[in-house]
Design a protein around this motif. Structure first.
Motif, PDB file in Angstrom:
ATOM      1  N   UNK A  92     -48.736  14.123 -55.544  1.00 36.70           N
ATOM      2  CA  UNK A  92     -49.317  12.778 -55.476  1.00 36.70           C
ATOM      3  C   UNK A  92     -50.434  12.676 -54.453  1.00 36.70           C
ATOM      4  N   UNK A  93     -50.646  13.714 -53.630  1.00 37.54           N
ATOM      5  CA  UNK A  93     -51.539  13.580 -52.481  1.00 37.54           C
ATOM      6  C   UNK A  93     -52.982  13.316 -52.891  1.00 37.54           C
ATOM      7  N   UNK A  94     -53.535  14.104 -53.814  1.00 37.56           N
ATOM      8  CA  UNK A  94     -54.940  13.929 -54.193  1.00 37.56           C
ATOM      9  C   UNK A  94     -55.168  12.577 -54.842  1.00 37.56           C
ATOM     10  N   UNK A  95     -54.210  12.156 -55.696  1.00 40.18           N
ATOM     11  CA  UNK A  95     -54.296  10.823 -56.291  1.00 40.18           C
ATOM     12  C   UNK A  95     -54.345   9.756 -55.197  1.00 40.18           C
ATOM     13  N   UNK A  96     -53.426   9.879 -54.232  1.00 43.11           N
ATOM     14  CA  UNK A  96     -53.315   8.861 -53.186  1.00 43.11           C
ATOM     15  C   UNK A  96     -54.570   8.806 -52.327  1.00 43.11           C
ATOM     16  N   UNK A  97     -55.155   9.957 -52.022  1.00 43.11           N
ATOM     17  CA  UNK A  97     -56.351   9.992 -51.180  1.00 43.11           C
ATOM     18  C   UNK A  97     -57.524   9.313 -51.874  1.00 43.11           C
ATOM     19  N   UNK A  98     -57.728   9.637 -53.151  1.00 48.07           N
ATOM     20  CA  UNK A  98     -58.819   9.019 -53.900  1.00 48.07           C
ATOM     21  C   UNK A  98     -58.635   7.512 -53.992  1.00 48.07           C
ATOM     22  N   UNK A  99     -57.429   7.089 -54.340  1.00 47.54           N
ATOM     23  CA  UNK A  99     -57.126   5.664 -54.490  1.00 47.54           C
ATOM     24  C   UNK A  99     -57.330   4.919 -53.171  1.00 47.54           C
ATOM     25  N   UNK A 100     -56.801   5.501 -52.096  1.00 42.40           N
ATOM     26  CA  UNK A 100     -56.840   4.834 -50.801  1.00 42.40           C
ATOM     27  C   UNK A 100     -58.268   4.669 -50.295  1.00 42.40           C
ATOM     28  N   UNK A 101     -59.078   5.684 -50.450  1.00 45.49           N
ATOM     29  CA  UNK A 101     -60.444   5.610 -49.938  1.00 45.49           C
ATOM     30  C   UNK A 101     -61.269   4.554 -50.681  1.00 45.49           C
ATOM     31  N   UNK A 102     -61.099   4.456 -51.982  1.00 47.50           N
ATOM     32  CA  UNK A 102     -61.838   3.430 -52.714  1.00 47.50           C
ATOM     33  C   UNK A 102     -61.345   2.039 -52.310  1.00 47.50           C
ATOM     34  N   UNK A 103     -60.032   1.903 -52.138  1.00 48.64           N
ATOM     35  CA  UNK A 103     -59.461   0.610 -51.741  1.00 48.64           C
ATOM     36  C   UNK A 103     -60.025   0.157 -50.390  1.00 48.64           C
ATOM     37  N   UNK A 104     -60.255   1.099 -49.474  1.00 49.17           N
ATOM     38  CA  UNK A 104     -60.795   0.725 -48.169  1.00 49.17           C
ATOM     39  C   UNK A 104     -62.175   0.079 -48.283  1.00 49.17           C
ATOM     40  N   UNK A 105     -62.926   0.423 -49.313  1.00 52.07           N
ATOM     41  CA  UNK A 105     -64.239  -0.216 -49.487  1.00 52.07           C
ATOM     42  C   UNK A 105     -64.096  -1.690 -49.859  1.00 52.07           C
ATOM     43  N   UNK A 106     -62.922  -2.075 -50.369  1.00 52.15           N
ATOM     44  CA  UNK A 106     -62.679  -3.474 -50.737  1.00 52.15           C
ATOM     45  C   UNK A 106     -62.146  -4.299 -49.576  1.00 52.15           C
ATOM     46  N   UNK A 107     -61.878  -3.661 -48.434  1.00 51.91           N
ATOM     47  CA  UNK A 107     -61.225  -4.354 -47.331  1.00 51.91           C
ATOM     48  C   UNK A 107     -61.962  -5.603 -46.841  1.00 51.91           C
ATOM     49  N   UNK A 108     -63.291  -5.563 -46.621  1.00 52.88           N
ATOM     50  CA  UNK A 108     -63.947  -6.783 -46.129  1.00 52.88           C
ATOM     51  C   UNK A 108     -63.723  -7.985 -47.030  1.00 52.88           C
ATOM     52  N   UNK A 109     -63.879  -7.798 -48.344  1.00 50.70           N
ATOM     53  CA  UNK A 109     -63.672  -8.920 -49.268  1.00 50.70           C
ATOM     54  C   UNK A 109     -62.222  -9.367 -49.266  1.00 50.70           C
ATOM     55  N   UNK A 110     -61.305  -8.427 -49.291  1.00 45.97           N
ATOM     56  CA  UNK A 110     -59.886  -8.774 -49.367  1.00 45.97           C
ATOM     57  C   UNK A 110     -59.425  -9.513 -48.113  1.00 45.97           C
ATOM     58  N   UNK A 111     -59.806  -9.009 -46.948  1.00 43.02           N
ATOM     59  CA  UNK A 111     -59.339  -9.620 -45.710  1.00 43.02           C
ATOM     60  C   UNK A 111     -59.978 -10.984 -45.469  1.00 43.02           C
ATOM     61  N   UNK A 112     -61.259 -11.127 -45.784  1.00 43.69           N
ATOM     62  CA  UNK A 112     -61.904 -12.425 -45.633  1.00 43.69           C
ATOM     63  C   UNK A 112     -61.322 -13.449 -46.599  1.00 43.69           C
ATOM     64  N   UNK A 113     -61.002 -13.016 -47.815  1.00 45.18           N
ATOM     65  CA  UNK A 113     -60.391 -13.932 -48.782  1.00 45.18           C
ATOM     66  C   UNK A 113     -59.049 -14.430 -48.284  1.00 45.18           C
ATOM     67  N   UNK A 114     -58.243 -13.525 -47.720  1.00 45.26           N
ATOM     68  CA  UNK A 114     -56.952 -13.925 -47.169  1.00 45.26           C
ATOM     69  C   UNK A 114     -57.138 -14.947 -46.057  1.00 45.26           C
ATOM     70  N   UNK A 115     -58.092 -14.702 -45.158  1.00 49.39           N
ATOM     71  CA  UNK A 115     -58.316 -15.609 -44.044  1.00 49.39           C
ATOM     72  C   UNK A 115     -58.758 -16.988 -44.526  1.00 49.39           C
ATOM     73  N   UNK A 116     -59.678 -17.029 -45.490  1.00 49.96           N
ATOM     74  CA  UNK A 116     -60.157 -18.317 -46.003  1.00 49.96           C
ATOM     75  C   UNK A 116     -59.032 -19.080 -46.679  1.00 49.96           C
ATOM     76  N   UNK A 117     -58.237 -18.393 -47.486  1.00 49.25           N
ATOM     77  CA  UNK A 117     -57.142 -19.062 -48.186  1.00 49.25           C
ATOM     78  C   UNK A 117     -56.110 -19.628 -47.210  1.00 49.25           C
TER      79      UNK A 117
END
Length: 484
Positions: free
Chosen positions: A134-159
């Motif tokens: 599962x390691x290579x799958x997890x690394x690829x998935x996790x790194x792309x998800x980190x690019x979404x962090x600014x939008x995700x965290x700001x959305x949580x704060x606004x809500x």
């Protein structure tokens, strides 16, 4: 004439407590359920299209995401309480100042998280003992998800800020938008279609990122288009740079609140590591069971957040006579909602688990067994979250943190280490109710006898700083009045 924005905000200091709490909490619960449903649908796509190894990878990555959201949750809860108490006092300028300060702080934090997370992803997965397949799958998935962090965290704060102002409907609409986009784009990006290339597990994460940024932009546009109470204009944009007093409250109160969730999620990380040592089959079963357990936590989190916002407004308005009623009704709603979900889940667990694992997977029986041993503990968890929600509405943050540390480490993990030689993997599943019973007993004792009502949320600001802010923010909309 009252504006449309004003009509959206619910006054949580008046009306029947039960009805007001339920009406305010249900949209938050719906948002949380939709968010969890989105994760479950995405797990179905990943499991069906990419296999058990990819599903185990998302389970490992998602616990890391929960860890990161936990930090922002604390700062968001501090903002929610500050906004709630200000709205209860009818001080709209103070509510906007608290909201702006939290938003500016969160934006800077989200950039740091995105960059450092991308770099540290391999080390994090090694620390979790992520299974090799599962390691290579997890690394690829996790790194792309980190690019979404600014939008995700700001959305949580606004809500969370909007809910503190008494508006739980607007966050629901944009959660619906995010879920529709994410769940719809997942199969397209995973498998590819026409000009869209097949991206595999990276496609699942990319769908989440695209949905997050579109939803954030749409929500900001809507807030300004409808002139909702917390929008910032003109000189108010200076609130995005937190003042000393605001930043002190956000960090001093928010960090322990976030640390509460981090304590929960780091205990979960340890559990993931213990589960991974039982083999890939148990790890995949645990990933599927986690999807269902996420739903069991939804009433607790939604009602706890609603209790906190409602109690904060009443404390700000000096309506202490309503606070106990808010707490006890919140606990009753949690028992009814969580208990019903547990019954439904256990009654129909096999066909639901088959969605994630496939109808012929041997992991289904493993997942069913762990659910029967652990699921009922989430009702106790919900009662604890309601008590914590009321206490944090008055700025009490360290006692709940200490209670969680004691319940999850000496008790839950201590039970596992003592019982594992005799019970094997069952010691993992039985440690859940042991920790939940401990936290509920300690939280109940502190709520009844801890003197938490005497705490003050805001630290007194420096006199000179207060004078400077008064001179800088002279816009008349600083007074509580209909906007628009």
């Amino acid at each position: 004439m009252a504006s449309q924005a004003g009509s959206r905000r619910v006054d949580l200091t008046t009306g029947p407590v039960s009805r007001t709490l339920l009406v305010f909490a249900l949209p938050t619960l719906a948002s949380n359920v939709l968010q969890s449903l989105n994760g479950s649908i995405n797990s179905v796509w990943v499991g069906r299209f990419l296999g058990e190894g990819a599903l185990a990878a998302t389970a490992n990555a998602n616990i890391i995401m929960f860890l990161l959201f936990s930090a922002v949750f604390g700062f968001g809860m501090a903002a929610t309480v500050m906004v709630g108490q200000a709205m209860g006092r009818r001080d709209l300028d103070a509510a906007r100042a608290a909201f702006g300060s939290a938003l500016g702080f969160c934006f800077g934090l989200s950039i740091v998280v995105a960059i450092s997370g991308w770099i540290a992803a391999p080390m994090i997965l090694h620390a979790l003992a992520t299974p090799g397949p599962a390691f290579d799958f997890a690394l690829t998935y996790l790194r792309v998800i980190f690019t979404a962090m600014p939008a995700s965290l700001l959305s949580v704060m606004i809500m969370m800020g909007l809910r503190g102002a008494g508006d739980s409907i607007t966050p629901l609409w944009f959660m619906i938008l995010s879920v529709v986009l994410d769940s719809g784009l997942n199969p397209l990006f995973i498998r590819g279609l026409g000009p869209v290339p097949a991206m595999g597990i990276a496609g699942s994460a990319a769908a989440t990122a695209v949905a997050g940024y579109i939803s954030l932009c749409a929500m900001l546009f809507y807030i300004y288009r409808k002139d909702l109470p917390l929008r910032l204009r003109g000189a108010e944009f200076a609130y995005l740079i937190p003042s000393r007093a605001q930043l002190s409250t956000i960090v001093v109160k928010g960090f322990p609140m976030g640390l509460q969730m981090i304590v929960i999620s780091t205990a979960g990380l340890i559990m993931i590591g213990l589960v991974n040592r039982e083999g890939l089959m148990t790890s995949a079963a645990y990933g599927a069971a986690q999807q269902l357990w996420t739903y069991l936590q939804m009433p607790a989190m939604a009602i706890g957040a609603a209790v906190s916002a409602m109690a904060a407004q009443n404390i700000g308005a000096g309506r202490w006579d309503r606070v106990n009623g808010i707490t006890w009704r919140g606990m009753l709603f949690n028992v009814v909602m969580t208990g019903s979900l547990i019954g439904l889940m256990l009654a129909f667990d096999r066909p639901v688990l088959a969605l994630f694992l496939g109808s012929n997977s041997a992991a289904i029986d493993v997942a069913r067994h762990m659910q029967f041993l652990a699921s009922w503990s989430f009702m106790l968890f919900g009662l604890t979250m309601v008590l914590f929600g009321t206490m944090r509405s008055n700025g009490v943050v360290f006692a709940p943190l200490l209670i969680l540390i004691l319940a999850l480490y000496p008790m839950r993990l201590g039970f596992y280490h003592l019982a594992y030689p005799a019970l094997g993997a069952d010691a993992i599943w039985l440690s859940f109710p042991v920790g939940s019973l401990t936290s509920l007993a300690l939280a109940g004792a502190f709520y009844l006898h801890g003197g938490w009502r005497n705490t003050k949320l805001m630290v007194p600001p420096d006199e000179e700083e207060c004078r400077e802010q008064t001179n800088a923010a002279t816009e008349p909309t600083g007074r509580m009045a209909p906007t628009g």
